[in-house]
Design an enzyme around this catalytic site. Structure first.
Site, PDB file in Angstrom:
ATOM      1  N   CYS A   2       0.853  -1.185   0.000  1.00 21.58           N
ATOM      2  CA  CYS A   2       0.000   0.000   0.000  1.00 21.58           C
ATOM      3  C   CYS A   2       0.889   1.235   0.000  1.00 21.58           C
ATOM      4  O   CYS A   2       2.080   1.137   0.264  1.00 21.58           O
ATOM      5  CB  CYS A   2      -0.859   0.023   1.254  1.00 21.58           C
ATOM      6  N   ARG A  27       1.604   1.255  -5.929  1.00 20.11           N
ATOM      7  CA  ARG A  27       1.740   0.337  -4.798  1.00 20.11           C
ATOM      8  C   ARG A  27       0.421  -0.343  -4.442  1.00 20.11           C
ATOM      9  O   ARG A  27       0.385  -1.270  -3.632  1.00 20.11           O
ATOM     10  CB  ARG A  27       2.250   1.084  -3.568  1.00 20.11           C
ATOM     11  N   TRP A  74      -3.804  -1.842  -1.305  1.00 17.83           N
ATOM     12  CA  TRP A  74      -3.793  -3.115  -2.043  1.00 17.83           C
ATOM     13  C   TRP A  74      -4.194  -4.162  -1.018  1.00 17.83           C
ATOM     14  O   TRP A  74      -3.439  -4.448  -0.092  1.00 17.83           O
ATOM     15  CB  TRP A  74      -2.391  -3.394  -2.589  1.00 17.83           C
ATOM     16  N   ASN A 100       0.768   0.010   6.207  1.00 18.46           N
ATOM     17  CA  ASN A 100       1.190  -0.885   5.122  1.00 18.46           C
ATOM     18  C   ASN A 100       1.890  -2.061   5.774  1.00 18.46           C
ATOM     19  O   ASN A 100       2.774  -1.861   6.602  1.00 18.46           O
ATOM     20  CB  ASN A 100       2.141  -0.130   4.182  1.00 18.46           C
ATOM     21  N   GLY A 101       1.501  -3.288   5.411  1.00 22.40           N
ATOM     22  CA  GLY A 101       2.123  -4.468   6.019  1.00 22.40           C
ATOM     23  C   GLY A 101       1.050  -5.433   6.479  1.00 22.40           C
ATOM     24  O   GLY A 101      -0.111  -5.323   6.069  1.00 22.40           O
ATOM     25  N   GLU A 472       9.782 -14.944 -19.406  1.00 16.68           N
ATOM     26  CA  GLU A 472       9.530 -13.530 -19.135  1.00 16.68           C
ATOM     27  C   GLU A 472       8.539 -12.944 -20.143  1.00 16.68           C
ATOM     28  O   GLU A 472       7.655 -12.160 -19.776  1.00 16.68           O
ATOM     29  CB  GLU A 472      10.868 -12.764 -19.136  1.00 16.68           C
ATOM     30  N   LYS A 476       5.028 -11.211 -19.067  1.00 18.96           N
ATOM     31  CA  LYS A 476       4.652  -9.840 -19.444  1.00 18.96           C
ATOM     32  C   LYS A 476       3.258  -9.843 -20.050  1.00 18.96           C
ATOM     33  O   LYS A 476       2.435  -9.011 -19.721  1.00 18.96           O
ATOM     34  CB  LYS A 476       5.633  -9.254 -20.479  1.00 18.96           C
ATOM     35  N   GLU A 479       0.448 -10.609 -17.411  1.00 20.40           N
ATOM     36  CA  GLU A 479       0.279  -9.539 -16.414  1.00 20.40           C
ATOM     37  C   GLU A 479      -0.582  -8.396 -16.923  1.00 20.40           C
ATOM     38  O   GLU A 479      -1.427  -7.892 -16.201  1.00 20.40           O
ATOM     39  CB  GLU A 479       1.650  -8.905 -16.089  1.00 20.40           C
ATOM     40  N   HIS A 495       6.826 -33.115 -24.831  1.00 18.11           N
ATOM     41  CA  HIS A 495       6.510 -33.870 -23.610  1.00 18.11           C
ATOM     42  C   HIS A 495       5.182 -33.420 -23.016  1.00 18.11           C
ATOM     43  O   HIS A 495       4.910 -33.686 -21.855  1.00 18.11           O
ATOM     44  CB  HIS A 495       7.645 -33.721 -22.595  1.00 18.11           C
ATOM     45  N   LYS A 594       3.192  -2.890  -7.490  1.00 14.69           N
ATOM     46  CA  LYS A 594       4.582  -2.758  -7.918  1.00 14.69           C
ATOM     47  C   LYS A 594       5.544  -3.331  -6.894  1.00 14.69           C
ATOM     48  O   LYS A 594       6.582  -3.884  -7.236  1.00 14.69           O
ATOM     49  CB  LYS A 594       4.889  -1.280  -8.152  1.00 14.69           C
TER      50      LYS A 594
HETATM   51  O1  M6R Z   1      10.706  -5.536  -6.840  1.00 16.29           O
HETATM   52  P1  M6R Z   1      11.010  -6.952  -7.218  1.00 16.29           P
HETATM   53  O2  M6R Z   1      11.916  -7.067  -8.396  1.00 16.29           O
HETATM   54  O3  M6R Z   1      11.537  -7.751  -6.050  1.00 16.29           O
HETATM   55  O4  M6R Z   1       9.612  -7.577  -7.592  1.00 16.29           O
HETATM   56  C1  M6R Z   1       9.482  -8.936  -7.885  1.00 16.29           C
HETATM   57  C2  M6R Z   1       8.183  -9.221  -8.601  1.00 16.29           C
HETATM   58  O5  M6R Z   1       7.100  -8.887  -7.784  1.00 16.29           O
HETATM   59  C3  M6R Z   1       8.071  -8.458  -9.921  1.00 16.29           C
HETATM   60  O6  M6R Z   1       9.133  -8.731 -10.767  1.00 16.29           O
HETATM   61  C4  M6R Z   1       6.757  -8.800 -10.629  1.00 16.29           C
HETATM   62  O7  M6R Z   1       6.776 -10.114 -11.108  1.00 16.29           O
HETATM   63  C5  M6R Z   1       6.526  -7.784 -11.746  1.00 16.29           C
HETATM   64  N1  M6R Z   1       5.157  -7.414 -11.792  1.00 16.29           N
HETATM   65  C6  M6R Z   1       6.957  -8.273 -13.078  1.00 16.29           C
HETATM   66  O8  M6R Z   1       6.601  -7.473 -14.144  1.00 16.29           O
END
Ligand code: M6R
Length: 599
Positions: A2, A27, A74, A100-101, A472, A476, A479, A495, A594
């Protein structure tokens, strides 16, 4: 998870809080709220949904005062709704908190408080804190917060106000929090962008520290109430670095920033063919590298394994941080734990790092956010220096992480007394130009994206060091476009996944030139024979591939170890343009944040 901002000073508080929340929306953005303290009165406004809803509501009301706290959420405990949005108040409406936490023992605390007559309104763990502070409050907010926090297990970044006190109490354990120092004004926030317009002077609170801030100054103590020496730091990032610079989304801006970002990662780190990393320990003695990370950072870690084993000749293991921390890993004092994280705040990565430290491993962080928790807990670090990454989907941090891993591998090789391959160094310097070249395909990729935007599934395939690139690429896409996508090593499809292939299955092959190209071409033939539609990332001059491919995206050629950096560019663009064509909220995809500061 958050975002928190608090202000005390002689300016209008509401615009400062709203502006700060806008900068922190990455966040979390399922609800938001503010609480203003003015002349012994607290006024709270909360709204479910995007921040704009809160902004619109505030615009209809006459509300302001010299002190305020605000929050963008969040959800962890309790669904996103107005009742669960922060700030939370105590029973009498005299104390307000933003948090936050996660409060791990919140249900036992809740029972205790209810036994003492407290009425808990929300489903959150956070509200408990307001009631605990109320329980201990005897005309001194600082003491009451301190006493309350003695009972709390779990993580918090916290800001608390009382209607009768001209101060904000901020406290931190496990969730980031900074104090901003202005002229006749002070700030508290969970991240620098929230206050950068107002001040560049900040203090990063450490775990188990509390700050009492008033208009005229601040005092930092530990949770036992003892004064601690604070370090005031000057932020170098400009506000301009955080704006969109004319791009439709932060993600697109960040994709296009990569030539410059990679130059910044490299700057000053290679001189006369020698790697200059300030690593505080002797890497010659390391017998094994353990990489730990989450999400995209984990993918860069997987690439790091190939790179460290081939360049540095050092055995390397890669773990999801969330698995590493709980699997009782066997760690030795000559192991090097590398924690990779854009934010430097990811809870699982931090916990994995702490586990390795407990077992006496050497530790190194590859992190973007300066001053973040991971950077303060590792022995040595490599900063990415790519500037703030605002888009939730990581792009420039990812490619910079791979560059940093290459620098680390070259550094270890050099310190071991092995000859460093000058070709790799040359190619590192050529990377920014080659990335810029790869970005020129953006318009063609946009056209391909239009054709595939309605697909329901995607497969991404690659081999060797480009297998994690496929993972990756798939991450992307899912997401930001919410299309189901999977990444596989190309040879693995027979397989199982080959059963999925028909004319409705787009298959993205990463098939740039290396010792596995011919073998990957065979895998492409297998897909073609089953009518799969192929999009291929290739180097110039691959005529054979063109014949069996529906859509070809050209990228410049480089050495195998660096190819993941260039090959990721078209995959980032493909995901972006598909999501954009579908009208998605690219920078703030649903359910994601994020910075994931809860496990
Ligand atoms: O801040 P970080 O690199 O530790 O974050 C790790 C993941 O949460 C982050 O890479 C997440 O998978 C992203 N949304 C990828 O685009």
């Amino acid at each position: 998870m958050c975002g928190i901002i608090g202000y005390i000073g002689d300016k209008k508080t509401i615009p400062i809080l709203i502006n700060g929340l806008q900068k922190l929306e990455y966040r979390g953005y399922d609800s938001a709220g503010v609480c203003i303290s003015n002349n012994g009165d607290l006024k709270t406004i909360k709204k479910k949904g995007k921040l704009q809803k809160l902004v619109d509501t505030i615009a209809t009301q006459d509300i302001d005062g010299p002190i305020g706290i605000a929050h963008t959420r969040w959800a962890t405990h309790g669904e996103p709704n107005e009742k669960n949005a922060h700030p939370h108040l105590d029973c009498k409406g005299e104390i307000a908190i933003v948090h936050n936490g996660i409060i791990e023992n919140y249900s036992s605390l809740k029972k205790l408080l209810e036994k003492h007559g407290h009425k808990i309104e929300s489903d959150t763990d956070s509200e408990i804190i307001a009631h605990l502070v109320e329980k201990f409050y005897k005309d001194d907010l600082e003491s009451a917060v301190r006493e309350a926090l003695q009972l709390v297990d779990g993580a918090f970044g916290l800001a608390v106000i009382h209607k009768n006190e001209k101060k904000i109490i901020a406290a931190r354990r496990g969730s980031p929090l900074i104090i901003g120092i202005g002229k006749n004004e002070m700030f508290v926030a969970s991240d620098v962008p929230a206050i950068l317009e107002h001040t560049k002077k900040v203090i990063y609170l450490n775990d188990n520290e509390m700050a009492t801030i008033s208009q005229g100054g601040y005092e930092i103590k530990n949770l036992e109430g003892k004064r601690v020496a604070e370090k005031v730091e000057e932020i170098k990032w400009t506000i301009d670095q955080i704006e969109k610079k004319g791009f439709k989304h932060f993600m697109l801006k960040e994709i296009f920033e990569q030539p410059e970002a990679i130059s910044n990662t490299l700057r000053g780190r290679i001189k006369e063919d020698r790697i200059k990393l300030s690593v505080n320990f002797d890497v010659k003695d390391i017998s094994r590298v353990l990489i730990t990370a989450c999400g995209t950072s984990w993918h860069s870690g997987l690439i790091g394994k190939y790179i460290l084993e081939s360049i540095a000749q050092i055995p390397t293991e890669v773990d999801y941080a969330s698995e590493f921390r709980y699997r009782k890993p066997l760690i030795k004092s000559d192991d090097l734990l590398v924690a990779i994280s854009q934010s430097g705040e990811t809870a699982d990565t931090l916990a994995a790092l702490r586990e390795a430290k407990e077992q006496n491993a050497k530790t190194l962080g590859i992190v973007n956010v300066v001053g973040s928790t991971i950077t303060r807990e590792v022995e040595s670090g490599i900063y990415l220096h790519v500037g703030p990454e605002i888009g939730v989907a990581s792009t420039k941090a990812f490619t910079s992480q791979v560059v940093s891993l290459i620098l680390l591998a070259l550094h270890i090789r050099q310190e071991k007394g092995l000859k460093v391959d000058k070709k790799i160094i040359k190619e590192l310097f050529r990377l920014p130009k080659k990335i810029a070249e790869a970005l020129k395909s953006a318009e063609d990729i946009k056209k391909i994206a239009d054709k595939f935007k309605d697909s329901k599934n995607f497969l991404y395939l690659g081999r060797g060091v480009n297998f994690p690139v496929a993972l990756e690429g798939a991450l992307k896409l899912k997401e930001i476009s919410y299309i189901h996508a999977e990444g596989y090593p190309a040879a693995e499809i027979k397989h199982g996944p080959i059963a999925l292939i028909d004319e409705d299955m787009p298959v993205v092959f990463v098939v740039t030139k290396n010792n596995l190209t011919q073998k990957t071409i065979s895998n492409m033939q297998e897909v073609k024979a089953r009518e799969g539609r192929i999009i291929a990332i290739v180097n110039k001059g691959d005529k054979e591939i063109k014949k069996i491919t529906d859509y070809v995206i050209m990228v410049p050629e480089t050495v195998d170890e660096l190819s993941p950096i260039i090959n990721s560019i078209p995959l980032q663009l493909l995901a972006y343009y598909i999501a954009e064509a579908k009208g998605m909220d690219v920078d703030k995809p649903r359910n994601l944040a994020k910075s994931v500061t809860v496990e």
